[in-house]
Structure formats: structure tokens, C-alpha cells
Design a protein around this motif. Structure first.
Motif, short mmCIF file in Angstrom:
data_model
loop_
_atom_site.label_atom_id
_atom_site.label_comp_id
_atom_site.label_asym_id
_atom_site.label_seq_id
_atom_site.Cartn_x
_atom_site.Cartn_y
_atom_site.Cartn_z
N UNK A 1 -21.66 -34.11 -33.78
CA UNK A 1 -21.32 -34.74 -32.28
C UNK A 1 -20.54 -36.11 -32.79
N UNK A 2 -21.08 -36.82 -33.43
CA UNK A 2 -20.25 -38.19 -33.97
C UNK A 2 -19.26 -38.03 -34.80
N UNK B 1 -26.62 -31.49 -35.16
CA UNK B 1 -25.98 -31.93 -33.94
C UNK B 1 -25.58 -33.33 -33.75
N UNK B 2 -26.51 -34.11 -34.16
CA UNK B 2 -25.93 -35.61 -34.29
C UNK B 2 -24.66 -35.71 -35.36
N UNK C 1 -26.50 -40.76 -26.05
CA UNK C 1 -26.41 -40.79 -27.37
C UNK C 1 -25.81 -39.65 -28.12
N UNK C 2 -25.45 -38.56 -27.40
CA UNK C 2 -24.90 -37.41 -28.13
C UNK C 2 -23.53 -37.33 -27.69
N UNK C 3 -22.76 -38.29 -26.92
CA UNK C 3 -21.15 -38.07 -26.55
C UNK C 3 -20.72 -39.05 -27.33
N UNK C 4 -19.56 -38.63 -28.10
CA UNK C 4 -18.85 -39.58 -28.91
C UNK C 4 -18.55 -41.00 -28.19
N UNK C 5 -19.00 -41.90 -28.77
CA UNK C 5 -18.63 -43.29 -28.26
C UNK C 5 -17.05 -43.43 -27.76
N UNK D 1 -34.29 -37.99 -38.56
CA UNK D 1 -34.57 -36.86 -37.81
C UNK D 1 -35.33 -35.87 -38.58
N UNK E 1 -16.86 -29.18 -27.91
CA UNK E 1 -17.91 -29.83 -28.88
C UNK E 1 -19.34 -29.07 -28.03
N UNK F 1 -35.47 -42.16 -34.88
CA UNK F 1 -34.98 -40.77 -34.94
C UNK F 1 -35.03 -40.18 -33.64
#
Lengths: 311, 272
Positions: A244-245, A240-241, B114-118, A196, A290, B272
Motif C-alpha cells: 500500500x505504501x 499489505x503495508x 494507516x493503510x491509505x497512501x498518505x 509486524x 489497490x 507494529x
């Protein structure tokens, strides 16, 4: 229109369909092309989330997973009470956020450094560095995580090396521990963060940094005042990535630490206890928390980037 | 003067040591995986005490692992096809009509999953597929993975289409080609590499995705990462390393193929 004309209608209707497609204005055609994607997002993303929301407002039931057709805020009340009373859910939620913040902080710093190194590198070194980022990205996170066990366990490689060189007098338990979970999770999100930031740096003009150097800025200063502000869009995406993860992390804390994160707890609620409304309510609350944290992070980083606007 | 030179050398050395250490950090876990797969004993240690191929022999005799491998391939190919179809059509539609209201809503909606936890996606889809009766099917996991793969294909295609010379399409229209024919003969040849890379990315995303698959799979649809996870939690033996080595090899193969179709730097930018 008699019934006899209905048979040959099929090919003509196909042709007329094609003709009508050809005759459409470009905006209708664009809509038709986007229709499958829109339908997919509705059916597999929007509607499922509405159902999650609905189940979170259902009454828990003893023999079914929830009471169909019932409305209640019982699940929310239970979750909020538990959090506010500093019981199990408080430790689960606070640990998840703590892990998220720790991983994000470490990841952004490392990613900025590595992306900068890739940007400055040339030829074979650049290819090697890029390869080292892309390869883990394409490997399942189960593999990425468990490889740390033989490395970091008390009888593992790192401890062996540190003991034999005399840097340590007794072995350190890196896993299972929070440090282990942070290392594992940083490894999972670092490739995304590096790419990124790198994708923004790659569009940047090196001469601007050179100019700052010529004007007497030291190297660290030229990075802090020229590179970082310009890379801010990439840094925001990376942060952010990572956040969130990591707040929702499952594999790394599950394998490398003994603490329970939100993800591990909600799995237990869902598959072990079959408490669907509670699991749904907790998920909704986590998503909201979040969203709030990411908005704050966004605002703070944006302000930091805005102060040094050199573009 | 000499002191600034000295300082620069020191800074250079520190810089190199820094990214060298990170390079090791990035590649070491993968090295551990590959090396331990050749271990002779039943315990994972790095480096192993002795080497053999016994775990590879075991792998080819284990129906459970081979079944999981087949499941992963079925779900991966399904995801690649579906995500590529949705992503390419969607991006093309967006390109035809850049300033439509629908288009400006579609892009963020496609990106959000993609930004929500799996884990949250997994729970949501598990409840949903229970309601609609898709639980335990390949389709349920393919749809879940497509949710993650589509944004990648979509954004790769947006950037590919943005570089396409759209006057060629107008020329084809002026010469009398219909929309389908002009797409096949004019647009497709110019963007086929992009479509290929997008599909490949979708396949790899599906092959490595684990949390959603864990929630959605049943013993009959277990994928490689899911089986690896359940095995790891019980006992850490080199079989997982063998399987992982195969997955790493597939990924390396995919990178090489993609690098031939385009070039590595471009791929990494698209990721990315």
C-alpha cells in the motif's frame, strides 16, 4: 418554570449531568466515551472521502477548480481512456504498481529474515537489532531517503568502494534509477514489516522448530515449513503495508529516480494544473485498484499459510 | 558427522553475515546524516573531506529553519494531545463494552487511514479543508496527523487496558466511587505509562510525517520535513543533515524516555 430559576440552574444542571452520566448503563457510557473518536473519524476521514468522491464526479472548469453542483463522469472517462490508450497515465499507473510489487517482494523476504534473527538473538545483540529497526522508524522519511544520494550516486561512497576494490571498472548509476527508488522505498517500509513479523514470531514456541529439527528437518526446511506458516499473519500484514505504501510512494521515487509515480503525478495535477476532478478520479481509481490487488494478495498468502497449518 | 558440523558452522556464519549486513543497511543512512552534518564544505559527500561546525552555526541563525522547528513542535504537541485524548477515551469505551456493534465498526475505521497512501489522504484533506476554510491553519495539519497517530494510541491503549484487572474498577464502584472518580483514582494510575508512551508515539509520528504536511502546509505553517524536502530538491547541502541530526536526537531521546517508562521490546511490539 419562571425566568428567575434559570440562573442557579447552571450548577444543578452540571450536577444532574454528572448524575445522569453516573446513572447510565455501561453501554451508554461506553458510547459517550467513544463519541469524540467517532465524531473525529466522521469529520476528518469519512466526510472528506465523500467530498473527494463528489469532486471526482464534478465537471472540470476553466476558471474555478471545478464546476460546483455539476455532475459528470468526464474525469473518469478521461483517466480510463488515457490508461487504456497506453498513454502517460498508463506508464504512471503501471510504474507505481511495478514499484509496489518489487518493493513488497524484497521487503517481505528481508523482513522475515531480520525478524527471525531478532527472535533468535539474545541480550545485547537483540537490543541492538531492535534498536536498528525502531530508530529509522522514528526518523522522517525525507531524511531516510536523501541519505542514499551521497551513498549511491555515480561519484558516491558505494561506487568509490566498488571501484577501488576493482569489483567495478566504471561507476554505476544507482541513483537516479528504478533500483535507487526500490532501495530507498525498501528502507522506508522495512522497519514496519520487520516489527509486524517479529510481533507474531515473539508469541511462537521455539520448541516446535526444535522438534522439526530433531525429526530430521534441515534448517532451511524447518524455517520454510514451520516458521513461515506460523508467521503468516505477520507476513500478510507486512506485505499489505509494504504494498500500500509503495504503490503510493512519493519521496523515494521523487528523489532517487526519474520515473513519475502516481503520487508525483497527482501532486502535479492538483497543485500545478489545478485539475481537481481529474486528481480526485485518479485517486479513486488507484484506491480501487489497490483494494483489488490487496484482496488478491490476501487470498494467495492465506492459502499458502493454510496448507501448512501446524497450530 | 563432521560434515554436518561443518555445514552448521557455514550456515551460522552465513546467518550472522546476513543480519549483520542488514544491520549496516538499517543504520548506515542515519550515520551518513549525522556525519555529513559536520561537513566543512557545501557539498554532501560521505565521508566528508573536512569537518567543522559551520552548518550548526548557520542553523541557529536561520529564522526559516527555526520557524519550521517551532511549527513542527506546535503541530507535534497538538497532535499528541488530541490523538491521546481520542485514543484513550475510545479504547476505554471499547473496553467497557466489548461486544457492542459500534465498537466493532470503530476499530477498523480507526485503522484504515494507516493503510491509505498518505498522498491520497493529503489530496482528500486538502480538498476538504478548502471547502470548510481551514486551509493554511495549524489545525489542518494537526487533524491530518491525528488521523495517523490516533490508531497507534488507540491500539497501544487497547493492549494496555486488556492487561488491566477490571475487578479493581468494579470494587471501586461497589465502594461508592462514581465513574469519573474511579477512573482517575483506580484506572489512571495503572495505565499512565501506556498513555505516556502513546502520546510520545503520536508526537513522533507528527514530527516525522511529511507527505500530508507537504500538501496542507503554507509558508507560515511549514514543518521541518517539508522545509527539508523543498531544500533537498533545490540543493543538497549539509544544512539538511544538521536539522536531521536534531530530529534523530529527539527520536533517540524519545526512545530512551519510553524505554525507561516501559521497555524497548514492548514498545516495538506496540509499534507494529
Amino acid at each position: 418554570m419562571s425566568e428567575t430559576t434559570s440562573l442557579p440552574q447552571i450548577p444543578t444542571s452540571l450536577a444532574s449531568l454528572r448524575e445522569s452520566f453516573a446513572g447510565q448503563s455501561s453501554s451508554t457510557r461506553a458510547l459517550l466515551l467513544m463519541a469524540p473518536l467517532i465524531a473525529f473519524e466522521l469529520l476528518v476521514f469519512v466526510i472528506p472521502f465523500l467530498i473527494l468522491l463528489r469532486i471526482s464526479f464534478a465537471e472540470p472548469s476553466s476558471d474555478l477548480i471545478y464546476e460546483p453542483g455539476s455532475w459528470s463522469v468526464e474525469a473518469y472517462a478521461a483517466v480510463v481512456d488515457n490508461i487504456l490508450a497506453f498513454e502517460l497515465l498508463w506508464s504512471v499507473v503501471s510504474y507505481s504498481f511495478l514499484l509496489g510489487v518489487a518493493v513488497t517482494a524484497v521487503t517481505v523476504v528481508l523482513a522475515l529474515f531480520y525478524a527471525y534473527a531478532i527472535w533468535r538473538a539474545t541480550g545485547l545483540v537483540k537490543t541492538l537489532l531492535l534498536f536498528s529497526v525502531v530508530l529509522p522508524l522514528l526518523t522522517t522519511l525525507v531524511i531516510r531517503t536523501y541519505a542514499f544520494t551521497p551513498l549511491l550516486s555515480p561519484s558516491g561512497t558505494v561506487n568509490d568502494i566498488l571501484l577501488s576494490t576493482g569489483l567495478l571498472s566504471e561507476s554505476v548509476q544507482f541513483v537516479p534509477s528504478m533500483a535507487g527508488a526500490v532501495i530507498g522505498q525498501v528502507y522506508i517500509v522495512l522497519p514496519y514489516a520487520v516489527l509486524a513479523i517479529y510481533s507474531v514470531l515473539a508469541t511462537m514456541d521455539w520448541h516446535v522448530v526444535e522438534a522439526a529439527r530433531d525429526l530430521g528437518a534441515s534448517r532451511p526446511r524447518s524455517v520454510a515449513e514451520v516458521v513461515v506458516p506460523q508467521a503468516m499473519p505477520g507476513i500478510i500484514v507486512a506485505a499489505v503495508i509494504s504494498f500500500a505504501w509503495s504503490v503510493g510512494a512519493y519521496a523515494a521515487p521523487g528523489l532517487l529516480s526519474e520515473n513519475i509515480t502516481f503520487a508525483l503525478h497527482v501532486e502535479e495535477l492538483l497543485l500545478g494544473d489545478l485539475r481537481y476532478p481529474t486528481a480526485a478520479a485518479l485517486s479513486v481509481i488507484m484506491l480501487l485498484l489497490m483494494l483489488v490487488s490487496v484482496s488478491i494478495m490476501f487470498a494467495v498468502l492465506n492459502r499458502f499459510g493454510g496448507d501448512f497449518d501446524l497450530a | 558427522m563432521t560434515s554436518t558440523l561443518h555445514r552448521e558452522q557455514l550456515e551460522n556464519a552465513a546467518f550472522r553475515a546476513g543480519y549483520g549486513a542488514l544491520l549496516v543497511f538499517m543504520l548506515l543512512p542515519l550515520l551518513v546524516v549525522v556525519v555529513t552534518s559536520f561537513s566543512a564544505s557545501g557539498r554532501i559527500a560521505f565521508p566528508p573531506d573536512s569537518y567543522s561546525l559551520v552548518w550548526y552555526a548557520d542553523f541557529f541563525e536561520s529564522t526559516r529553519w527555526l520557524d519550521a522547528f517551532t511549527n513542527s513542535l506546535i503541530i507535534g504537541v497538538g497532535t499528541a494531545l488530541l490523538a491521546t485524548l481520542l485514543g484513550v477515551l475510545g479504547a476505554f469505551g471499547q473496553e467497557l463494552e466489548t461486544d457492542s456493534v459500534v465498537g466493532s465498526v470503530v476499530a477498523p475505521v480507526v485503522l484504515i487511514p494507516l493503510l491509505i497512501p498518505p498522498v491520497i489522504l493529503g489530496i482528500t484533506l486538502l480538498m476538504y479543508f478548502n471547502e470548510v476554510g481551514l486551509r493554511g491553519s495549524y489545525a489542518s495539519i494537526i487533524l491530518a496527523h491525528t488521523l495517523w497517530a490516533t490508531p497507534l494510541v488507540y491500539f497501544v491503549m487497547r493492549s494496555v487496558f486488556s492487561r488491566f484487572d477490571w475487578q479493581q474498577l468494579d470494587a471501586a464502584h461497589d465502594l461508592g466511587a462514581g465513574p469519573v472518580r474511579s477512573f482517575v483514582h483506580v484506572v489512571l494510575p495503572n495505565v499512565k505509562h501506556g498513555i505516556f508512551v502513546g502520546g510520545l508515539l503520536a508526537f513522533i509520528i507528527s514530527l516525522q510525517e511529511f507527505v500530508m504536511a507537504l500538501f496542507l502546509s503554507t509558508p507560515g505553517t511549514e514543518t521541518i520535513p517539508v522545509l527539508a524536502w523543498t531544500e533537498i530538491r533545490q540543493a543538497l547541502d549539509p544544512m539538511v543533515s544538521v536539522v536531521s541530526t536534531f530530529l534523530i536526537l529527539i527520536s533517540v531521546g524519545a526512545i530512551i524516555v519510553a524505554a525507561i517508562a516501559t521497555n524497548l521490546e514492548w514498545v516495538s511490539k506496540q509499534l507494529s
